[in-house]
Motif scaffolding. Structure first.
Motif, PDB file in Angstrom:
ATOM      1  N   GLU A 430       0.940  -1.182  -0.087  1.00  0.00           N
ATOM      2  CA  GLU A 430       0.038  -0.020  -0.115  1.00  0.00           C
ATOM      3  C   GLU A 430       0.964   1.155   0.050  1.00  0.00           C
ATOM      4  OE1 GLU A 430      -3.527   0.705   0.072  1.00  0.00           O
ATOM      5  OE2 GLU A 430      -3.137  -1.153  -1.305  1.00  0.00           O
ATOM      6  N   ARG A 433       1.706   1.742  -3.661  1.00  0.00           N
ATOM      7  CA  ARG A 433       0.739   2.167  -4.251  1.00  0.00           C
ATOM      8  C   ARG A 433       0.238   3.859  -4.059  1.00  0.00           C
ATOM      9  NH1 ARG A 433      -4.518   3.324  -3.672  1.00  0.00           N
ATOM     10  NH2 ARG A 433      -4.421   2.955  -1.486  1.00  0.00           N
ATOM     11  N   GLN A 501       5.804   2.942  -8.255  1.00  0.00           N
ATOM     12  CA  GLN A 501       4.975   2.440  -9.132  1.00  0.00           C
ATOM     13  C   GLN A 501       5.775   1.005  -9.569  1.00  0.00           C
ATOM     14  OE1 GLN A 501       5.037   5.302 -12.286  1.00  0.00           O
ATOM     15  NE2 GLN A 501       4.030   6.870 -10.956  1.00  0.00           N
ATOM     16  N   ALA A 504       4.945  -1.092  -6.417  1.00  0.00           N
ATOM     17  CA  ALA A 504       3.509  -1.588  -6.354  1.00  0.00           C
ATOM     18  C   ALA A 504       3.017  -2.676  -7.435  1.00  0.00           C
ATOM     19  CB  ALA A 504       2.537  -0.483  -6.626  1.00  0.00           C
TER      20      ALA A 504
END
Length: 765
Positions: A430, A433, A501, A504
């Motif tokens: 998380e 993200r 990115q 994630a």
């Protein structure tokens, strides 16, 4: 003069054998007659004698043992020892009993052992060099090799266990903690003799819960009680020093009689501290007062342990920060594993460096605060905000430090247990993200409020006017005018988001979530591998360039006008769209098509924009964009539609290639301009560069352009996101040529947009 002694250019002598310097001849004689020099002379003579009766032997079968070689050479006489090559076992040093035996060995024309011909020659003579033995108890813990780290992590059962294992591998050992405690005690005893009532207080990574092997020892010298003692000592006869300040002594009088701590400057007091360290603290060397730092310190090194440290006298806020971090680690056991993991990840990706180190990298303190902010903003929150902790403070416990309110409850028993039950594995995914799509430049991260403060309203506040803004804004929890990530540049901020990115994306894979049954790298091991995927790979949404909110490019007046605008985001977006239009059409000489399909002249005329009813120009010749078109909205309240502006463009010349070379040519051909003037006119300079490239290629355009693409600009996704997201979609089958053009635009376009909005008129918005 002794052969081991050399004279130094600035006076004195140096013993090359012992690596010892003597100031004068008497000192030199004392050294030469001392035990160390005599012992090393004896050792050197012994080694030289061994060399004279030793032979180098090779050519035997791999696996041949030392006893076998000894037995063979005993046929010529006595053998003192055989030393085998430990790494590969392909050679040996055979020490014979005396030079007579060695003569017999070398006189033998050929040596054979086990059917193999041996190569035997005298041992090479080397200069004797004394290597001081390594000191025990060094503060420099043995570096954890990447291989050992991978082995330890792969043996864990899951990602949560890997993250907990990481803490155990990197945190200080008990012996290291004991050494630091003893040093603090030693410093306290020494400094109390010279500064009665003072206190030596450790802060920073050694004690805040995020310690690692070899971290510096940061100390704060609290002189408040010493100042009270000094003032009372100068008072009326019979006045007594404050209780606990300590009795008078000759040492106190001698050091405090020449300086008034209340009126003395920080450099003056630091020089006094440095003098005490040099002369009175045993085992301390390399003492240096550093006055130029943001928080001036005295640096030192503990000789026996190699531990580096520093002492400050005006950094009381650091004690508050340290206690706040300690409280967070005590409030939730997931804090330490998450911080250790992300610190090591950032280091591997070259995003973070040493705490408060120079350069554009994130420091560990800023990254730690970012993790704590992330935990504050989970739903439900995993950590309380500083404002919530302040509410738990009693009325009589307010603490004001350097003018800042540093009050907060330090009693973890008063905290309401968090209802957040997310696993470490989930929290890490998380984190990537959330911050992979965070508008760092358009907001200020506040741990006091536990939210991202929108920049326009923040800048109008008293604190906002003092805080140094940049591409990465993280507010110190207590010193609210300090951006702890102010040193981070745009390149690192962008790479941080790209790495998040990529992180994630990886965390969604089975390689992250499940332990490999085939012994392959999994979980954190793959995540820690250096390097990131190249940003801007073609996907469903085309190729994306993010244009950040750059207030620093504006004049103070324009900045104030923009922040006070009724529709701040719309004003900024319109200016950015005007800038994009200018760069594509006027600077890069692309031909563009407007909303109704009308072509615009290459390099001239006004540029219609998708959604604009009428093209218009601002006063002063800067191109402006009318409000972007929104889709029809049904009656009644509804969510605001996303604003967007589009261009359909064609590129006829390779204006992205060789620009630096052409720029140099233009500079040599034209009259040299002052740097400031050239900087201010960089847009015009870049226009001339494009024109020169087109002229060199030939003015005639082919029947078909080199490239065709559409570009669509929209405001970032969040409600308060200030970024402009520019998505490029090339026509099919343009391959590597468009990739080259796109990679050029990644660096060129945001820079030119910043130049344009910095000089544009902001009135009437």
């Amino acid at each position: 003069m002794e052969p081991d002694v050399e004279s130094l250019p600035r006076g004195g002598f140096r013993c090359r054998l012992c690596h010892v310097t003597a100031a004068n001849k008497p000192s030199l004689q004392d050294h030469l007659q001392g035990k160390k020099h005599q012992r090393l002379e004896s050792l050197r003579a012994k080694r030289q004698d061994q060399e004279l009766r030793s032979v180098f032997v090779s050519g035997f079968h791999k696996g041949t043992s030392a006893p076998e070689l000894s037995e063979y050479f005993q046929a010529f006489g006595g053998v003192a020892s055989v030393v085998m090559d430990k790494d590969k076992g392909v050679y040996a040093i055979v020490e014979l009993q005396d030079q007579e035996v060695m003569g017999k060995v070398l006189a033998q024309p050929e040596h054979c052992l086990g059917g193999q011909r041996l190569r035997v020659k005298p041992r090479e003579k080397k200069e004797f060099k004394y290597m001081p033995p390594k000191k025990q108890g060094s503060a420099h813990h043995e570096q954890l090799s990447p291989e050992k780290l991978v082995q330890a992590l792969c043996q864990a059962d899951d990602v949560d266990a890997q993250m907990s294992q990481l803490v155990q591998l990197f945190e200080l050992s008990e012996s290291e903690r004991r050494l630091r405690h003893l040093l603090v005690t030693l410093f306290q005893e020494v400094f109390s003799e010279f500064f009665p009532g003072c206190a030596i207080l450790p802060f920073g990574s050694s004690v805040n819960g995020f310690d690692i092997h070899g971290c510096d020892l940061d100390l704060f010298l609290d002189l408040e009680k010493t100042k009270t003692f000094q003032a009372s000592a100068k008072g009326p006869p019979g006045a007594q020093a404050e209780e606990g300040a300590g009795p008078d002594s000759d040492s106190e009088d001698s050091i405090l009689s020449d300086i008034d701590l209340t009126t003395a400057t920080v450099p003056e007091v630091l020089e006094l501290v440095a003098a005490v360290l040099r002369k009175c603290v045993p085992g301390v060397h390399s003492v240096q007062a550093v006055h130029s730092a943001r928080r001036p310190v005295v640096k030192f090194c503990h000789k026996d342990s190699g531990l580096l440290g520093d002492i400050s006298i005006n950094n009381r806020l650091a004690l508050c920060n340290t206690r706040f971090l300690q409280l967070c680690t005590e409030a939730d056991e997931r804090v330490r594993p998450l911080v250790y993991t992300l610190r090591y990840w950032a280091k591997q990706q070259a995003l973070a460096g040493n705490p408060f180190g120079g350069g554009p990298l994130l420091n560990n303190y800023a990254l730690t605060l970012l993790v704590l902010f992330f935990l504050q903003t989970r739903s439900p929150p995993a950590l309380p905000t500083l404002a919530q902790l302040r509410e738990l403070t009693g009325d009589g416990n307010q603490a004001i430090v350097d003018g800042w309110d540093c009050s907060f409850s330090q009693d973890t028993s008063r905290l309401v247990p968090s209802a957040n039950t997310e696993s470490l594995c989930s929290l890490l995914a998380e984190f990537f993200r959330v911050f992979g799509d965070h508008d760092f430049a358009g907001c200020v991260i506040s741990l006091q409020e536990g939210r991202a403060l929108p920049l326009p309203s923040f800048l109008l506040s008293e604190v906002g006017a003092k805080l140094k803004l940049g591409p990465f804004n993280v507010q110190d929890p207590f010193e609210l005018s300090h951006n702890v990530a102010a040193n981070v540049n745009e390149k690192i901020a962008l790479r941080f988001q790209h790495c998040c990115q990529d992180g994630a994306k990886y965390c969604r894979s089975l390689q992250y979530q499940r332990k490999s049954s085939k012994g392959k790298a999994w979980g954190l091991v793959r995540l820690f591998q250096p390097g990131v995927l190249e940003a801007g790979e073609l996907g469903l949404d085309g190729l994306l360039i993010t244009i950040p909110f750059t207030l620093m490019a504006l004049s103070p007046g324009s900045r104030q006008q923009l922040c006070q605008a009724r529709d701040f985001r719309r004003c900024w977006f319109d200016k950015v769209c005007a800038a994009i239009t200018f760069v594509l059409k006027d600077v890069l000489k692309c031909s563009c098509t407007g909303p109704a399909g009308e072509p615009t002249e290459q390099g001239g005329g006004e540029q219609p924009i998708v959604g604009s009813k009428h093209p218009r120009s601002d006063e002063g010749g800067s191109l402006s964009v009318s409000p972007a078109k929104k889709r029809p909205r049904p009656e009644g309240p509804a969510p605001e539609e996303e604003e967007s502006v589009s261009w359909s463009c064609a590129v006829w010349h390779r204006v992205w290639m060789g620009r630096r070379r052409v720029r140099r040519q233009l500079r040599h051909l034209g009259s040299p301009q002052p740097d400031a003037e050239q900087e201010a006119g960089s847009l015009e300079v870049e226009e001339k560069v494009s024109e020169a490239i087109i002229q060199q290629e030939g003015d005639s355009m082919g029947s078909e352009p080199l490239l065709r693409f559409t570009a669509c600009a929209r405001v970032g996704g969040g409600q308060e996101d200030t970024r402009t997201l520019l998505c490029f979609t090339p026509t099919p089958q343009q391959g590597l040529l468009f990739q080259d053009f796109y990679h050029f635009l990644q660096g060129f376009l945001p820079r030119m947009v910043e130049r344009y909005v910095g000089r544009a008129a902001w009135g009437g918005q």
